[in-house]
Design a protein around this motif. Structure first.
Motif, PDB file in Angstrom:
ATOM      1  N   ARG A   1      96.890  45.610  60.080  1.00 20.09           N
ATOM      2  CA  ARG A   1      97.837  44.853  59.248  1.00 20.09           C
ATOM      3  C   ARG A   1      98.657  43.869  60.070  1.00 20.09           C
ATOM      4  O   ARG A   1      99.002  42.782  59.603  1.00 20.09           O
ATOM      5  CB  ARG A   1      98.774  45.816  58.505  1.00 20.09           C
ATOM      6  CG  ARG A   1      98.056  46.680  57.477  1.00 20.09           C
ATOM      7  CD  ARG A   1      98.955  47.769  56.957  1.00 20.09           C
ATOM      8  NE  ARG A   1      99.349  48.692  58.031  1.00 20.09           N
ATOM      9  CZ  ARG A   1     100.200  49.695  57.851  1.00 20.09           C
ATOM     10  NH1 ARG A   1     100.752  49.888  56.675  1.00 20.09           N
ATOM     11  NH2 ARG A   1     100.509  50.502  58.850  1.00 20.09           N
TER      12      ARG A   1
ATOM     13  N   ALA B   1      96.737  40.868  60.498  1.00 21.62           N
ATOM     14  CA  ALA B   1      96.706  40.127  59.229  1.00 21.62           C
ATOM     15  C   ALA B   1      97.961  39.269  59.078  1.00 21.62           C
ATOM     16  O   ALA B   1      97.901  38.109  58.646  1.00 21.62           O
ATOM     17  CB  ALA B   1      96.579  41.100  58.054  1.00 21.62           C
ATOM     18  N   VAL B   2      99.113  39.830  59.467  1.00 24.74           N
ATOM     19  CA  VAL B   2     100.372  39.082  59.373  1.00 24.74           C
ATOM     20  C   VAL B   2     100.373  37.901  60.350  1.00 24.74           C
ATOM     21  O   VAL B   2     100.801  36.802  60.002  1.00 24.74           O
ATOM     22  CB  VAL B   2     101.578  40.015  59.641  1.00 24.74           C
ATOM     23  CG1 VAL B   2     102.838  39.223  59.939  1.00 24.74           C
ATOM     24  CG2 VAL B   2     101.811  40.904  58.427  1.00 24.74           C
TER      25      VAL B   2
ATOM     26  N   ALA C   1      98.226  35.243  58.939  1.00 24.82           N
ATOM     27  CA  ALA C   1      98.912  34.619  57.802  1.00 24.82           C
ATOM     28  C   ALA C   1      99.952  33.612  58.288  1.00 24.82           C
ATOM     29  O   ALA C   1     100.074  32.507  57.743  1.00 24.82           O
ATOM     30  CB  ALA C   1      99.580  35.694  56.935  1.00 24.82           C
ATOM     31  N   ALA C   2     100.701  33.975  59.328  1.00 24.69           N
ATOM     32  CA  ALA C   2     101.735  33.076  59.849  1.00 24.69           C
ATOM     33  C   ALA C   2     101.119  31.798  60.404  1.00 24.69           C
ATOM     34  O   ALA C   2     101.618  30.692  60.158  1.00 24.69           O
ATOM     35  CB  ALA C   2     102.557  33.790  60.921  1.00 24.69           C
TER      36      ALA C   2
ATOM     37  N   LEU D   1     100.041  29.627  57.556  1.00 23.46           N
ATOM     38  CA  LEU D   1     101.178  28.961  56.915  1.00 23.46           C
ATOM     39  C   LEU D   1     101.704  27.812  57.778  1.00 23.46           C
ATOM     40  O   LEU D   1     102.112  26.773  57.249  1.00 23.46           O
ATOM     41  CB  LEU D   1     102.287  29.978  56.634  1.00 23.46           C
ATOM     42  CG  LEU D   1     101.970  30.914  55.475  1.00 23.46           C
ATOM     43  CD1 LEU D   1     102.815  32.178  55.544  1.00 23.46           C
ATOM     44  CD2 LEU D   1     102.198  30.199  54.137  1.00 23.46           C
ATOM     45  N   LEU D   2     101.675  27.999  59.097  1.00 24.08           N
ATOM     46  CA  LEU D   2     102.060  26.911  60.006  1.00 24.08           C
ATOM     47  C   LEU D   2     101.156  25.700  59.794  1.00 24.08           C
ATOM     48  O   LEU D   2     101.582  24.557  59.903  1.00 24.08           O
ATOM     49  CB  LEU D   2     101.930  27.367  61.464  1.00 24.08           C
ATOM     50  CG  LEU D   2     103.166  27.980  62.118  1.00 24.08           C
ATOM     51  CD1 LEU D   2     102.822  28.466  63.515  1.00 24.08           C
ATOM     52  CD2 LEU D   2     104.308  26.962  62.182  1.00 24.08           C
TER      53      LEU D   2
ATOM     54  N   PHE E   1      98.936  29.353  49.434  1.00 19.41           N
ATOM     55  CA  PHE E   1      99.234  30.786  49.330  1.00 19.41           C
ATOM     56  C   PHE E   1      97.981  31.647  49.184  1.00 19.41           C
ATOM     57  O   PHE E   1      97.807  32.634  49.895  1.00 19.41           O
ATOM     58  CB  PHE E   1     100.171  31.006  48.142  1.00 19.41           C
ATOM     59  CG  PHE E   1     100.609  32.435  47.958  1.00 19.41           C
ATOM     60  CD1 PHE E   1     101.721  32.928  48.616  1.00 19.41           C
ATOM     61  CD2 PHE E   1      99.931  33.282  47.096  1.00 19.41           C
ATOM     62  CE1 PHE E   1     102.128  34.239  48.436  1.00 19.41           C
ATOM     63  CE2 PHE E   1     100.332  34.587  46.912  1.00 19.41           C
ATOM     64  CZ  PHE E   1     101.443  35.065  47.585  1.00 19.41           C
ATOM     65  N   ILE E   2      97.100  31.237  48.269  1.00 21.15           N
ATOM     66  CA  ILE E   2      95.946  32.093  47.974  1.00 21.15           C
ATOM     67  C   ILE E   2      95.054  32.233  49.201  1.00 21.15           C
ATOM     68  O   ILE E   2      94.508  33.301  49.468  1.00 21.15           O
ATOM     69  CB  ILE E   2      95.168  31.549  46.735  1.00 21.15           C
ATOM     70  CG1 ILE E   2      94.200  32.588  46.208  1.00 21.15           C
ATOM     71  CG2 ILE E   2      94.462  30.242  47.034  1.00 21.15           C
ATOM     72  CD1 ILE E   2      94.884  33.692  45.438  1.00 21.15           C
TER      73      ILE E   2
ATOM     74  N   VAL F   1      96.100  32.090  52.308  1.00 21.44           N
ATOM     75  CA  VAL F   1      96.841  32.962  53.224  1.00 21.44           C
ATOM     76  C   VAL F   1      96.550  34.433  52.903  1.00 21.44           C
ATOM     77  O   VAL F   1      96.277  35.245  53.797  1.00 21.44           O
ATOM     78  CB  VAL F   1      98.365  32.670  53.123  1.00 21.44           C
ATOM     79  CG1 VAL F   1      99.166  33.716  53.896  1.00 21.44           C
ATOM     80  CG2 VAL F   1      98.675  31.268  53.633  1.00 21.44           C
ATOM     81  N   VAL F   2      96.553  34.758  51.615  1.00 23.01           N
ATOM     82  CA  VAL F   2      96.300  36.136  51.188  1.00 23.01           C
ATOM     83  C   VAL F   2      94.862  36.547  51.517  1.00 23.01           C
ATOM     84  O   VAL F   2      94.610  37.638  52.041  1.00 23.01           O
ATOM     85  CB  VAL F   2      96.579  36.291  49.674  1.00 23.01           C
ATOM     86  CG1 VAL F   2      96.209  37.688  49.201  1.00 23.01           C
ATOM     87  CG2 VAL F   2      98.048  36.009  49.388  1.00 23.01           C
TER      88      VAL F   2
ATOM     89  N   GLY G   1      94.484  37.121  55.170  1.00 30.06           N
ATOM     90  CA  GLY G   1      95.103  38.402  55.530  1.00 30.06           C
ATOM     91  C   GLY G   1      94.149  39.558  55.256  1.00 30.06           C
ATOM     92  O   GLY G   1      93.956  40.445  56.106  1.00 30.06           O
ATOM     93  N   ALA G   2      93.524  39.536  54.087  1.00 28.26           N
ATOM     94  CA  ALA G   2      92.561  40.588  53.728  1.00 28.26           C
ATOM     95  C   ALA G   2      91.356  40.552  54.655  1.00 28.26           C
ATOM     96  O   ALA G   2      90.917  41.583  55.169  1.00 28.26           O
ATOM     97  CB  ALA G   2      92.118  40.409  52.273  1.00 28.26           C
TER      98      ALA G   2
ATOM     99  N   ALA H   1      92.169  41.988  58.213  1.00 25.25           N
ATOM    100  CA  ALA H   1      92.274  43.448  58.262  1.00 25.25           C
ATOM    101  C   ALA H   1      90.906  44.091  58.036  1.00 25.25           C
ATOM    102  O   ALA H   1      90.494  45.003  58.774  1.00 25.25           O
ATOM    103  CB  ALA H   1      93.279  43.930  57.219  1.00 25.25           C
TER     104      ALA H   1
END
Lengths: 223, 104
Positions: free
Chosen positions: B66, B69-70, B73-74, B77-78, B83-84, B86-87, B90-91, B94
């Motif tokens: 996890r 994954a974070v 994601a960061a 986003l940079l 959003f979608i 990024v999610v 993340g999945a 992991a």
């Protein structure tokens, strides 16, 4: 209200509202899948999007309730605290929209980040009202439709960990937090909250560390 | 408390908070300090939720897939990813690390 809104302005407002609506609607798939992974059934997941209809609170609720039903009070508290900002949006919108009668409870239900953002950024009060309603209603329809799709996908996936859905949940929260980190103070608040929550977690029941971390930040930055 | 009851209570509070803004006189709640605390609350809650969802399992502090994954994601986003995406990243991070056996 005697003059009609300029057709060009009208088109621009509707385009802005629809694009915000479609982008937000896409989050619904993640919410639906993550809610099922957190232990909600498809009906409960759909009920949350229909009745609660405020993304941050919904994600917070399932994030905490996923640790077990004993965390229900903390889940309710966290989702409610995140929902406080909608009340402040309503406060700003009440004069702008001048809603009366049955429109008032309807306006309240679609008072969220995105509908407020579109409404308050228009130059013309009629454009604001149009933007608010088109954004709010578009997101409401798409959010509920995509929540159902996400819940059905989540149901079909099986073990949420092997699909990385726990990683997706963390990533989703980072995506919700990101636009708010616009100042050094905001970043400092986020770091303090995160550290406090993790440090308290081994000692306290799930959910409580999140609330205490928020309280710590409010006390530290109260002036 | 059943799960259904918790959902309905949380939804009722969320709606009441929205409605109350249309009903109370605005001057009661205005002020720079209230505004600042309202802006701080989501930041603190979301950051605390990220931290516990990422680094805590059953009350124990752990470092696993996890966290990666974070981080991914960061970075996404940079780079201004939607959003979608990024999610999904993340999945995928992991799930991929677990598939390869590089992280639990």
């Amino acid at each position: 209200m005697t003059e009609a809104l300029d057709p060009g302005v009208r088109r621009a407002v509707i385009r802005a509202a629809l694009s915000v609506g479609v982008a937000t609607g896409a989050y619904g798939v993640s919410f639906g899948a993550l809610a099922v992974a957190a232990g909600l059934d498809v009906w409960q997941t759909c009920a949350m999007s229909l009745l609660m209809f405020t993304g941050g609170s919904q994600f917070a609720f399932i994030g905490i309730i996923g640790t077990g039903l004993a965390a229900a009070p903390a889940a309710i508290a966290a989702s409610s605290l995140l929902g406080v900002r909608n009340g402040f949006y309503a406060l700003e919108l009440t004069q702008l929209l001048a809603v009366r009668g049955w429109r008032r409870p309807a306006a309240a239900h679609v008072t969220i980040d995105e509908s407020t953002a579109v409404a308050v950024t228009q130059q013309d009060i009629r454009a604001s009202r149009l933007g608010f309603w088109v954004t709010g209603v578009t997101i409401f329809l798409l959010w509920n439709l995509t929540t159902l799709i996400g819940a059905l996908i989540g149901n079909a996936l099986g073990d949420p960990r092997s699909w990385g859905l726990d990683g997706a949940a963390s990533a989703a929260f980072v995506g919700l937090l990101w636009p708010r980190l616009r100042s050094g103070d905001a970043v400092a608040m986020a770091v303090v909250a995160g550290v406090v929550a993790v440090v308290l977690s081994p000692a306290l029941p799930p959910g409580l560390p999140v609330l205490l971390a928020a309280l710590a930040v409010l006390l530290r930055w109260r002036r | 408390m059943s799960l259904w009851a918790a959902i309905l209570v949380a939804a009722a509070i969320a709606y009441a908070l929205k409605l109350v803004g249309y009903l109370v006189p605005g001057h009661l709640l205005e002020g720079a300090r209230t505004k600042r605390l309202t802006a701080a609350l989501p930041i603190a809650l979301l950051a605390a939720l990220i931290a516990t969802q990422t680094f805590v399992t059953d009350g124990a502090v752990v470092l696993d897939a996890r966290a990666a994954a974070v981080a991914v994601a960061a970075v996404a986003l940079l780079l201004r990813a939607p959003f979608i995406l990024v999610v999904v990243l993340g999945a995928a991070t992991a799930a991929g690390l677990r598939l390869l056996g590089w992280a639990s």
